[in-house]
Design an enzyme around this catalytic site. Sequence first.
Site, PDB file in Angstrom:
ATOM      1  N   HIS A 278       7.457   3.052   1.258  1.00 58.65           N
ATOM      2  CA  HIS A 278       7.853   1.683   1.602  1.00 58.65           C
ATOM      3  C   HIS A 278       8.154   0.820   0.377  1.00 58.65           C
ATOM      4  CE1 HIS A 278       5.760   2.196   5.788  1.00 58.65           C
ATOM      5  NE2 HIS A 278       6.875   2.878   5.671  1.00 58.65           N
TER       6      HIS A 278
ATOM      7  N   TYR B  56       5.434 -12.946  -0.650  1.00 59.43           N
ATOM      8  CA  TYR B  56       5.334 -11.776  -1.535  1.00 59.43           C
ATOM      9  C   TYR B  56       4.658 -12.136  -2.857  1.00 59.43           C
ATOM     10  CZ  TYR B  56       7.353  -8.411   1.538  1.00 59.43           C
ATOM     11  OH  TYR B  56       7.515  -7.554   2.592  1.00 59.43           O
TER      12      TYR B  56
ATOM     13  N   THR C 125      -4.676   4.932   7.449  1.00 51.31           N
ATOM     14  CA  THR C 125      -3.458   4.457   8.128  1.00 51.31           C
ATOM     15  C   THR C 125      -3.685   4.447   9.636  1.00 51.31           C
ATOM     16  OG1 THR C 125      -1.095   4.797   8.515  1.00 51.31           O
ATOM     17  CG2 THR C 125      -2.390   6.783   8.075  1.00 51.31           C
TER      18      THR C 125
ATOM     19  N   CYS D 193      18.623  -6.457  -6.643  1.00 49.62           N
ATOM     20  CA  CYS D 193      19.703  -7.430  -6.463  1.00 49.62           C
ATOM     21  C   CYS D 193      20.370  -7.185  -5.106  1.00 49.62           C
ATOM     22  CB  CYS D 193      20.719  -7.256  -7.591  1.00 49.62           C
ATOM     23  SG  CYS D 193      22.216  -8.228  -7.320  1.00 49.62           S
TER      24      CYS D 193
ATOM     25  N   ARG E 229       0.999 -12.003  -2.188  1.00 46.59           N
ATOM     26  CA  ARG E 229       0.504 -10.622  -2.102  1.00 46.59           C
ATOM     27  C   ARG E 229       0.496  -9.963  -3.484  1.00 46.59           C
ATOM     28  NH1 ARG E 229       3.681  -7.421   2.180  1.00 46.59           N
ATOM     29  NH2 ARG E 229       2.278  -5.792   1.474  1.00 46.59           N
TER      30      ARG E 229
ATOM     31  N   CYS F 191      23.456 -11.621 -12.325  1.00 44.34           N
ATOM     32  CA  CYS F 191      24.807 -11.750 -11.753  1.00 44.34           C
ATOM     33  C   CYS F 191      24.926 -12.981 -10.852  1.00 44.34           C
ATOM     34  CB  CYS F 191      25.185 -10.487 -10.976  1.00 44.34           C
ATOM     35  SG  CYS F 191      24.483 -10.408  -9.319  1.00 44.34           S
TER      36      CYS F 191
ATOM     37  N   ASN G 109       1.821   2.374   1.040  1.00 44.08           N
ATOM     38  CA  ASN G 109       1.428   1.134   0.357  1.00 44.08           C
ATOM     39  C   ASN G 109       2.428   0.764  -0.731  1.00 44.08           C
ATOM     40  OD1 ASN G 109      -0.736   1.356   2.003  1.00 44.08           O
ATOM     41  ND2 ASN G 109      -2.169   2.025   0.416  1.00 44.08           N
ATOM     42  N   VAL G 110       2.527  -0.533  -0.947  1.00 44.07           N
ATOM     43  CA  VAL G 110       3.461  -1.050  -1.950  1.00 44.07           C
ATOM     44  C   VAL G 110       2.693  -1.633  -3.136  1.00 44.07           C
ATOM     45  CG1 VAL G 110       5.369  -1.471  -0.335  1.00 44.07           C
ATOM     46  CG2 VAL G 110       3.605  -3.227  -0.620  1.00 44.07           C
TER      47      VAL G 110
ATOM     48  N   ASN H 142     -11.061   7.460   8.034  1.00 42.71           N
ATOM     49  CA  ASN H 142     -10.734   6.137   8.582  1.00 42.71           C
ATOM     50  C   ASN H 142     -11.952   5.683   9.383  1.00 42.71           C
ATOM     51  OD1 ASN H 142      -9.630   3.975  10.183  1.00 42.71           O
ATOM     52  ND2 ASN H 142      -7.586   4.857   9.939  1.00 42.71           N
TER      53      ASN H 142
HETATM   54  N1  APR Z   1     -11.113   2.886   4.486  1.00 48.18           N
HETATM   55  C1  APR Z   1     -10.232   3.642   5.207  1.00 48.18           C
HETATM   56  N2  APR Z   1      -9.493   3.149   6.212  1.00 48.18           N
HETATM   57  C2  APR Z   1      -9.646   1.844   6.502  1.00 48.18           C
HETATM   58  C3  APR Z   1     -10.534   0.996   5.797  1.00 48.18           C
HETATM   59  C4  APR Z   1     -11.297   1.571   4.750  1.00 48.18           C
HETATM   60  N3  APR Z   1     -12.163   0.858   4.026  1.00 48.18           N
HETATM   61  N4  APR Z   1     -10.448  -0.255   6.337  1.00 48.18           N
HETATM   62  C5  APR Z   1      -9.545  -0.179   7.319  1.00 48.18           C
HETATM   63  N5  APR Z   1      -9.059   1.086   7.439  1.00 48.18           N
HETATM   64  C6  APR Z   1      -8.069   1.615   8.355  1.00 48.18           C
HETATM   65  C7  APR Z   1      -7.953   0.873   9.670  1.00 48.18           C
HETATM   66  O1  APR Z   1      -8.908   1.350  10.604  1.00 48.18           O
HETATM   67  C8  APR Z   1      -6.522   1.179  10.081  1.00 48.18           C
HETATM   68  O2  APR Z   1      -6.469   2.368  10.867  1.00 48.18           O
HETATM   69  O3  APR Z   1      -6.806   1.487   7.749  1.00 48.18           O
HETATM   70  C9  APR Z   1      -5.807   1.433   8.750  1.00 48.18           C
HETATM   71  C10 APR Z   1      -4.832   0.345   8.355  1.00 48.18           C
HETATM   72  O4  APR Z   1      -3.795   0.311   9.298  1.00 48.18           O
HETATM   73  P1  APR Z   1      -2.547  -0.690   9.140  1.00 48.18           P
HETATM   74  O5  APR Z   1      -3.056  -2.038   8.823  1.00 48.18           O
HETATM   75  O6  APR Z   1      -1.710  -0.508  10.342  1.00 48.18           O
HETATM   76  O7  APR Z   1      -1.826  -0.149   7.821  1.00 48.18           O
HETATM   77  P2  APR Z   1      -0.784   1.038   7.669  1.00 48.18           P
HETATM   78  O8  APR Z   1      -1.080   2.166   8.585  1.00 48.18           O
HETATM   79  O9  APR Z   1      -0.660   1.312   6.225  1.00 48.18           O
HETATM   80  O10 APR Z   1       0.555   0.318   8.168  1.00 48.18           O
HETATM   81  C11 APR Z   1       1.771   0.995   8.046  1.00 48.18           C
HETATM   82  O11 APR Z   1       2.932  -1.023   8.577  1.00 48.18           O
HETATM   83  O12 APR Z   1       3.435  -3.307   8.400  1.00 48.18           O
HETATM   84  C12 APR Z   1       3.683  -2.052   7.943  1.00 48.18           C
HETATM   85  O13 APR Z   1       4.848  -1.621   5.988  1.00 48.18           O
HETATM   86  C13 APR Z   1       3.541  -1.876   6.446  1.00 48.18           C
HETATM   87  O14 APR Z   1       3.126   0.160   5.233  1.00 48.18           O
HETATM   88  C14 APR Z   1       2.672  -0.646   6.303  1.00 48.18           C
HETATM   89  C15 APR Z   1       2.857   0.045   7.653  1.00 48.18           C
END
Ligand code: APR
Length: 242
Positions: A116, A68, A184, A124, A71, A146, A99-100, A206
């Site tokens: 998330h 972490y 996503t 804690c 990251r 604590c 996203n975090v 995407n």
């Molecule tokens: N612009 C838009 N989308 C993009 C880009 C970009 N430049 N680059 C990649 N992507 C897309 C990918 O094609 C993919 O579909 O972003 C998506 C990322 O997918 P994941 O890596 O699975 O991320 P996410 O959907 O946020 O994951 C959900 O999984 O591990 C957990 O907690 C973590 O919040 C996260 C959750």
Amino acid sequence: MEALKAAIAAIHKQRPRTTVVLTGAGVSADSGIPTFRGDGGLWRNYRAEDLATPEAFARNPLLVWEWYEWRRSLVREAQPNAAHVAIAKLPNALVVTQNVDGLHHRAGSTDVIELHGSLFRARCVRENKRTDALDPFTDLPPHCACGALLRPDVVWFGELLPEGAFERAARAVRDADLLLIIGTSGVVFPAAGLVSFHKGLSIEINPQLSALSSSCAYAIAANAAEATPPIVQAVLDAGTDR
Ligand code: APR
């Protein structure tokens, strides 16, 4: 870019007044932050069960914190990109992010549900009290005053979302005229299930097909930083047409 043009035309026709923007790791990819799945994704090089579960933390809190901290340092050095900046200009919009990284806040979005959690808060494990944790910790793993361990205030696999977050997001998705789904893969629930509440216009941005593409009216195959600004501009222009 036929889908982009068609989506812009639909926005002009339907003139959405309210928007929910559902984002995932892909919205921050153009800021240089790795996604989880797909090429270069974190889950290609690391095992989630070693780093992002309560069991992993109980087994080896130092290992989890080192990951972490790495990251956190990547995100600290990154800047919001054109997609985050455009999203922050949308009127009457709620951002629901998986996203975090806090980049929506840093870009100026004020109404953001972090489903998330956040890399920049710690909690804690004994008292459950949350604290801001913007700077790197000097001693790992960090401890609360604590004496108990602090953990990242993020949602790990197998954990519940922050109380009320899903419910508020679901209501907003149901009532929104426009749902933008950006970056996503749509495979992690319950976040991905939010889409099923929507009844209005839905647009995905995407570069790859996702698990949600087929349920969207328009799937724009482009990077977030490229396609989000013209979509947001269309919403702003459609609002002034009124
Ligand atoms: N612009 C838009 N989308 C993009 C880009 C970009 N430049 N680059 C990649 N992507 C897309 C990918 O094609 C993919 O579909 O972003 C998506 C990322 O997918 P994941 O890596 O699975 O991320 P996410 O959907 O946020 O994951 C959900 O999984 O591990 C957990 O907690 C973590 O919040 C996260 C959750």
